[in-house]
Design an enzyme around this catalytic site. Structure first.
Site, PDB file in Angstrom:
ATOM      1  NE  ARG A  27      -1.209   3.744  -3.291  1.00 53.97           N
ATOM      2  CZ  ARG A  27      -2.394   3.314  -3.694  1.00 53.97           C
ATOM      3  NH1 ARG A  27      -2.469   2.241  -4.437  1.00 53.97           N
ATOM      4  NH2 ARG A  27      -3.491   3.945  -3.372  1.00 53.97           N
ATOM      5  N   GLY A  29       5.693  -1.419  -1.473  1.00 57.37           N
ATOM      6  CA  GLY A  29       5.637  -2.690  -2.173  1.00 57.37           C
ATOM      7  C   GLY A  29       4.557  -3.631  -1.676  1.00 57.37           C
ATOM      8  CG  ASP A 142      13.546  -2.057   2.451  1.00 61.15           C
ATOM      9  OD1 ASP A 142      14.243  -1.789   1.452  1.00 61.15           O
ATOM     10  OD2 ASP A 142      12.307  -1.947   2.466  1.00 61.15           O
TER      11      ASP A 142
END
Ligand SMILES: Nc1ncnc2c1ncn2[C@@H]1O[C@H](COP(=O)(O)OP(=O)(O)OP(=O)(O)O)[C@@H](O)[C@H]1O
Ligand SMILES: [Mg+2]
Length: 328
Positions: A27, A29, A142
């Site tokens: 998991r 953000g 990112d």
């Protein structure tokens, strides 16, 4: 289940949009990634679901939809293929190729710095994925170890196969509007390019900077700038010179310091023209280290499938092995 606050583990065993959720893979953000079975085709996929607490947040919904469109648009051997994306019962989902392996974050946490040849191989594959995205005028924005998935490669010459994932905050580089509102920073501060911090235009060279931070981490075990405080970290990206690789990892030639310094230049114009150009320069610099910096080949006695060596076979040096360990 639309709009309800559902604990992620409550979804295991349930069916969503024709996928049976089997287990959690990780998991981040804004989402949880599950291993799931595509019930139509019978294949295993990675199913990324927007965390239920965000389903009513328009900014997150737009980011999620954007991610799937952008990722699906690029076809490249080192970019995770996206199969399908959509919304069902108020749940946003994206189904993508399930990569068996580990993300680079987990690999670094487990193994520490990588053998130089492995770090160079991973950098080369990551660079080709990023350059392909940049040729489509897409900026990832990112690039970080958690978004680099490392699977087993095809043979001893290619022990790892790297996939770049999560074009979640990617956008057309010429567009200056995005989902990042003033005061709301999306991304990880360890890998962020100086021009992103000051709100200057961002292009592929910002990904190159982030990638150089990742490469620094694969070689030394830590990103170039580490500070106790977020503001100090942002300051360091903007103003501090990066530490010398050769000091942080003895054995690396000083020529590599120059390469990293250029890739981590504060001004995009001072960086390399492409990610592959950066990796080529790094390879050349590393070759100056002699055999320690050389990628093993089939003639090396320690490589699986190598030609038999004359005389006693020495122990494989620690840098020679694949990073995933164990038999294929
Ligand atoms: N296609 C995939 N195959 C296998 N595992 C995956 C796949 N995609 C993601 N994962 C796993 O799920 C984890 C969580 O991914 P996610 O993108 O939600 O979080 P993140 O990258 O850590 O953070 P962020 O939300 O900032 O992108 C990844 O780190 C990876 O280990
Ligand atoms: Mg991710």
């Amino acid at each position: 289940m639309s709009g309800q606050m559902v604990h992620p583990s409550a979804l295991i065993g349930t069916e969503i949009a024709g996928y049976r959720v089997e287990g959690e893979l990780g998991r981040g953000g804004m989402a949880v990634v599950y291993r799931a079975k595509d019930l139509r085709l019978g294949r295993t996929v990675a199913l990324k679901l927007l965390a239920p607490e965000y389903t009513r947040n328009d900014a997150f919904r737009r980011r999620f939809v954007q991610e799937s469109r952008v990722a699906a648009a690029i076809e490249h051997p080192h970019i995770v293929p996206v199969f399908e994306a959509g919304e069902t019962d108020g749940i946003l989902y994206i189904a993508m190729c399930y990569v068996t392996g580990q993300d680079l974050r987990a690999l670094l946490d487990r193994n520490g710095p990588l053998p130089v040849p492995a770090a160079l191989r991973i950098a080369g594959q990551l660079a080709s994925a990023l350059d392909a995205a940049h040729e489509h005028d897409l900026v990832h924005r990112d690039v970080k170890p958690a978004n680099v998935l490392v699977a087993r490669g095809v043979d001893g010459d290619h022990p790892e196969h790297v996939y770049l994932t999560d074009f979640g905050i990617a956008k057309k580089s010429l567009s200056l509007t995005g989902f990042t509102r003033a005061g709301e920073f999306v991304g990880t501060l360890d890998y962020v390019a100086p021009e992103r911090i000051t709100g200057r235009p961002v292009d592929g060279r910002s990904d190159l900077y982030s990638m150089a931070c990742v490469v620094h981490e694969t070689l030394t075990g830590a990103p170039p700038f580490r500070r106790d405080d977020d503001l100090e970290l942002l300051w360091a990206h903007q103003y501090d010179p990066p530490p010398a690789l050769s000091v942080e990892r003895p054995g690396i030639p000083a020529a590599a310091d120059e390469v990293l310094r250029k890739a981590l230049a504060k001004t995009p114009d001072d960086r390399y023209g492409s990610c592959l150009e950066f990796v080529a320069a790094l390879r050349t610099a590393m070759a100056e280290a002699g055999p320690r910096g050389r990628t093993p080949t089939l003639v090396d006695p320690h490589v699986p499938g190598a030609l038999p060596a004359a005389g006693p076979v020495p122990d494989p040096p620690a840098w020679a092995g694949p990073v995933l360990g164990g038999p294929a």
